[in-house]
Write a protein that holds these residues in place. Sequence first.
Motif: not given
Length: 216
Positions: A2-8, A30-39, A49-53, A78-82
């Motif tokens: 099971e893998a998680g990918i933050i940033g699509l 990902d925080i971007d709606y279009a990327r989420v729909q594609q994924a 969602a905001d993975a920096a939180d 954002a990457a460092l906070l994640a």
Amino acid sequence: MEAGIIGLGKFGMQLGKSLTEMGHTCAGIDIDYARVQQAREIMSHVYEADAADINTLAELKVHTLDVVAVTIGSHLEAALLAIMGLQELGAKKIMVKASSPLHKKVLERMGVAIIVQPEIDAAKQMAFKLDNPGFLDLLPIGRGVFIQEATVDDWAGKSLRDLNVRRKSNLLVAAVREKDSDKYRFVPDPDHVLQKGDSLLIIGYGDDMQKVAGKT
């Protein structure tokens, strides 16, 4: 797995696609709606969602997955906070895409175990192939240790015992595939005589590989 990918982005999307095709379960964030729909056409679980939180990461239970890849390329903060959030939550394994050599140094200081630089890694592999046309592929498997596929040319007519590659070059021939076969034979017979066009899987340190490159 099971893998998680933050940033699509392109890299994260392709990573998710490849892992899914291999039969693994992927959760994309990902925080971007279009990327989420594609994924969502590729991965089984995708979240806008905001993975920096850190609270978001905890709510999605990302840290409980076998591995989490942080592939946010254009937003370093954002990457460092994640990454910090995943570390604080006790993530099992974190892989991060570095966008620059300086970024890589920062990640090393943060204790990130797996760091990839796609453009640099791909360029190095291509350069090695161009410099050593006898080697078909190059795959790092440890600290300075590689496994490579090579095509037999100069070694044709000789056996592995004759070549004595382990003692002379500090390399291990792990498998042999005859030119007319589509399967490798692992732990090959040392007295098997190699033919031109056969393929070998060779394991060893990069420096030792360079010594025999182009001589197989």
